[in-house]
Design a protein around this motif. Sequence first.
Motif, PDB file in Angstrom:
ATOM      1  N   ILE A  45       0.861  -1.180   0.000  1.00  0.00           N
ATOM      2  CA  ILE A  45       0.000   0.000   0.000  1.00  0.00           C
ATOM      3  C   ILE A  45       0.899   1.232   0.000  1.00  0.00           C
ATOM      4  CG2 ILE A  45      -1.772   1.312   1.216  1.00  0.00           C
ATOM      5  CD1 ILE A  45      -2.835  -1.238   2.379  1.00  0.00           C
ATOM      6  N   GLY A  46       1.058   1.821  -1.158  1.00  0.00           N
ATOM      7  CA  GLY A  46       1.909   3.003  -1.283  1.00  0.00           C
ATOM      8  C   GLY A  46       1.108   4.282  -1.136  1.00  0.00           C
ATOM      9  N   ALA A  47       1.835   5.385  -1.098  1.00  0.00           N
ATOM     10  CA  ALA A  47       1.177   6.687  -0.947  1.00  0.00           C
ATOM     11  C   ALA A  47       0.350   7.000  -2.188  1.00  0.00           C
ATOM     12  CB  ALA A  47       2.218   7.772  -0.715  1.00  0.00           C
ATOM     13  N   PRO A  48      -0.922   7.345  -2.021  1.00  0.00           N
ATOM     14  CA  PRO A  48      -1.766   7.694  -3.178  1.00  0.00           C
ATOM     15  C   PRO A  48      -1.251   8.964  -3.857  1.00  0.00           C
ATOM     16  CG  PRO A  48      -3.088   7.313  -1.199  1.00  0.00           C
ATOM     17  CD  PRO A  48      -1.669   7.400  -0.760  1.00  0.00           C
ATOM     18  N   GLU A  49      -1.366   9.003  -5.154  1.00  0.00           N
ATOM     19  CA  GLU A  49      -0.974  10.201  -5.897  1.00  0.00           C
ATOM     20  C   GLU A  49      -2.123  11.213  -5.877  1.00  0.00           C
ATOM     21  OE1 GLU A  49       0.358   9.396  -9.805  1.00  0.00           O
ATOM     22  OE2 GLU A  49       1.995   8.065  -9.177  1.00  0.00           O
ATOM     23  N   VAL A  50      -1.765  12.467  -5.651  1.00  0.00           N
ATOM     24  CA  VAL A  50      -2.756  13.535  -5.631  1.00  0.00           C
ATOM     25  C   VAL A  50      -2.572  14.390  -6.882  1.00  0.00           C
ATOM     26  CG1 VAL A  50      -3.628  15.558  -4.402  1.00  0.00           C
ATOM     27  CG2 VAL A  50      -2.804  13.560  -3.117  1.00  0.00           C
ATOM     28  N   PRO A  51      -3.583  14.477  -7.734  1.00  0.00           N
ATOM     29  CA  PRO A  51      -3.437  15.291  -8.956  1.00  0.00           C
ATOM     30  C   PRO A  51      -3.262  16.764  -8.612  1.00  0.00           C
ATOM     31  CG  PRO A  51      -5.722  14.603  -8.653  1.00  0.00           C
ATOM     32  CD  PRO A  51      -4.918  13.872  -7.626  1.00  0.00           C
ATOM     33  N   GLY A  52      -2.403  17.433  -9.371  1.00  0.00           N
ATOM     34  CA  GLY A  52      -2.178  18.851  -9.162  1.00  0.00           C
ATOM     35  C   GLY A  52      -3.254  19.696  -9.821  1.00  0.00           C
ATOM     36  N   LEU A  53      -3.164  20.975  -9.585  1.00  0.00           N
ATOM     37  CA  LEU A  53      -4.108  21.903 -10.217  1.00  0.00           C
ATOM     38  C   LEU A  53      -3.792  22.014 -11.700  1.00  0.00           C
ATOM     39  CD1 LEU A  53      -4.101  24.702  -7.496  1.00  0.00           C
ATOM     40  CD2 LEU A  53      -5.919  23.030  -7.932  1.00  0.00           C
ATOM     41  N   PRO A  54      -4.779  22.278 -12.522  1.00  0.00           N
ATOM     42  CA  PRO A  54      -4.533  22.421 -13.962  1.00  0.00           C
ATOM     43  C   PRO A  54      -3.559  23.566 -14.236  1.00  0.00           C
ATOM     44  CG  PRO A  54      -6.873  22.682 -13.440  1.00  0.00           C
ATOM     45  CD  PRO A  54      -6.169  22.478 -12.161  1.00  0.00           C
ATOM     46  N   GLU A  55      -2.658  23.357 -15.211  1.00  0.00           N
ATOM     47  CA  GLU A  55      -1.700  24.403 -15.553  1.00  0.00           C
ATOM     48  C   GLU A  55      -2.388  25.585 -16.219  1.00  0.00           C
ATOM     49  OE1 GLU A  55       1.429  22.815 -17.888  1.00  0.00           O
ATOM     50  OE2 GLU A  55       2.097  21.383 -16.342  1.00  0.00           O
ATOM     51  N   GLN A  56      -3.448  25.311 -16.912  1.00  0.00           N
ATOM     52  CA  GLN A  56      -4.187  26.377 -17.579  1.00  0.00           C
ATOM     53  C   GLN A  56      -5.676  26.226 -17.285  1.00  0.00           C
ATOM     54  OE1 GLN A  56      -3.270  26.191 -21.747  1.00  0.00           O
ATOM     55  NE2 GLN A  56      -1.228  27.079 -21.507  1.00  0.00           N
ATOM     56  N   GLY A  57      -6.338  27.327 -17.103  1.00  0.00           N
ATOM     57  CA  GLY A  57      -7.781  27.309 -16.897  1.00  0.00           C
ATOM     58  C   GLY A  57      -8.144  26.973 -15.462  1.00  0.00           C
ATOM     59  N   ASP A  58      -9.410  27.103 -15.166  1.00  0.00           N
ATOM     60  CA  ASP A  58      -9.903  26.804 -13.827  1.00  0.00           C
ATOM     61  C   ASP A  58     -10.109  25.309 -13.648  1.00  0.00           C
ATOM     62  OD1 ASP A  58      -9.948  29.518 -13.244  1.00  0.00           O
ATOM     63  OD2 ASP A  58     -12.028  29.766 -13.962  1.00  0.00           O
ATOM     64  N   GLU A  59     -10.037  24.885 -12.413  1.00  0.00           N
ATOM     65  CA  GLU A  59     -10.278  23.493 -12.059  1.00  0.00           C
ATOM     66  C   GLU A  59     -11.775  23.201 -12.198  1.00  0.00           C
ATOM     67  OE1 GLU A  59      -8.742  20.620  -8.478  1.00  0.00           O
ATOM     68  OE2 GLU A  59      -9.668  22.522  -7.908  1.00  0.00           O
ATOM     69  N   THR A  60     -12.093  22.144 -12.924  1.00  0.00           N
ATOM     70  CA  THR A  60     -13.497  21.790 -13.079  1.00  0.00           C
ATOM     71  C   THR A  60     -14.009  21.136 -11.798  1.00  0.00           C
ATOM     72  OG1 THR A  60     -13.039  19.579 -13.934  1.00  0.00           O
ATOM     73  CG2 THR A  60     -13.108  21.394 -15.534  1.00  0.00           C
ATOM     74  N   LYS A  61     -15.317  21.017 -11.736  1.00  0.00           N
ATOM     75  CA  LYS A  61     -15.943  20.420 -10.565  1.00  0.00           C
ATOM     76  C   LYS A  61     -15.491  18.978 -10.387  1.00  0.00           C
ATOM     77  CE  LYS A  61     -20.473  19.726  -8.398  1.00  0.00           C
ATOM     78  NZ  LYS A  61     -21.933  19.929  -8.535  1.00  0.00           N
ATOM     79  N   SER A  62     -15.430  18.232 -11.478  1.00  0.00           N
ATOM     80  CA  SER A  62     -15.013  16.826 -11.395  1.00  0.00           C
ATOM     81  C   SER A  62     -13.541  16.704 -11.025  1.00  0.00           C
ATOM     82  CB  SER A  62     -15.287  16.118 -12.727  1.00  0.00           C
ATOM     83  OG  SER A  62     -14.552  16.716 -13.780  1.00  0.00           O
ATOM     84  N   GLN A  63     -12.700  17.620 -11.536  1.00  0.00           N
ATOM     85  CA  GLN A  63     -11.282  17.608 -11.188  1.00  0.00           C
ATOM     86  C   GLN A  63     -11.077  17.900  -9.698  1.00  0.00           C
ATOM     87  OE1 GLN A  63      -9.890  20.511 -14.043  1.00  0.00           O
ATOM     88  NE2 GLN A  63      -8.928  18.920 -15.330  1.00  0.00           N
ATOM     89  N   ARG A  64     -11.837  18.864  -9.206  1.00  0.00           N
ATOM     90  CA  ARG A  64     -11.742  19.203  -7.789  1.00  0.00           C
ATOM     91  C   ARG A  64     -12.184  18.035  -6.909  1.00  0.00           C
ATOM     92  NH1 ARG A  64     -14.687  24.321  -4.651  1.00  0.00           N
ATOM     93  NH2 ARG A  64     -13.827  23.826  -2.576  1.00  0.00           N
TER      94      ARG A  64
END
Length: 222
Positions: A45-64
């Motif tokens: 069980i390794g550390a889960p990866e956390v996605p970063g914020l989008p490089e361009q544009g606003d973060e969508t609801k699903s991305q958040r």
Amino acid sequence: MSFDSSSSTSINFPLLTPTNWASWALRMESDLIEKDLWEYITGEIGAPEVPGLPEQGDETKSQRAAREAAEERLREWVKKCRQTKARIILRVSDSQLGLCASEHPKEVWEALRRANQGMGFGTRLSLRRRFWNAHMNSDENVSGWVSRVMNMRSDLEQIGVKVADEDVIIVLTDGLSHSLEAVIPVIDSISDSELTLNDVVRRIRNEEGRVTRFDDCSYADK
């Protein structure tokens, strides 16, 4: 900080010292498996990866939502790692605490293993000396004594030292408390073809029962 009650359950086996790695590691692994924490030692069980914020544009609801879910999994993983490390630290002696500095339980386990799973001549001598010089403690019953001798045998065999049943029998009988020594001539009189470790243990247990009954009767007569 909250602590899962299931992970703080009392466990009862000897603390880790420089001479009991094999038996300690087996018990500690079993304890962590029971608490569903062993995978944090093996790395399954390794550390889960956390996605970063989008490089361009606003973060969508699903991305958040995905990012927040990943962050929650990461917090849970950190919590479980801390619980795993805590259980290990609670079962090591003071001399081992300096090896437990890492935040990750896998690294703590490896540090303890490297320091205590010795294969050198000095370690072999120390474990053999401990085995051959062992004696029952004043407050120890036969079950505890047999278990302790068998654990010392296991520690020796983990580093490649073969221990014959005959050697175990010698240690078991030579280390008996004075009240149980009457069984030794009986064991010595048994022929080699009939002498087994299980039979010796059975006879020692029977002697303990006989002595206990005699003591109880003597007390009742007073």
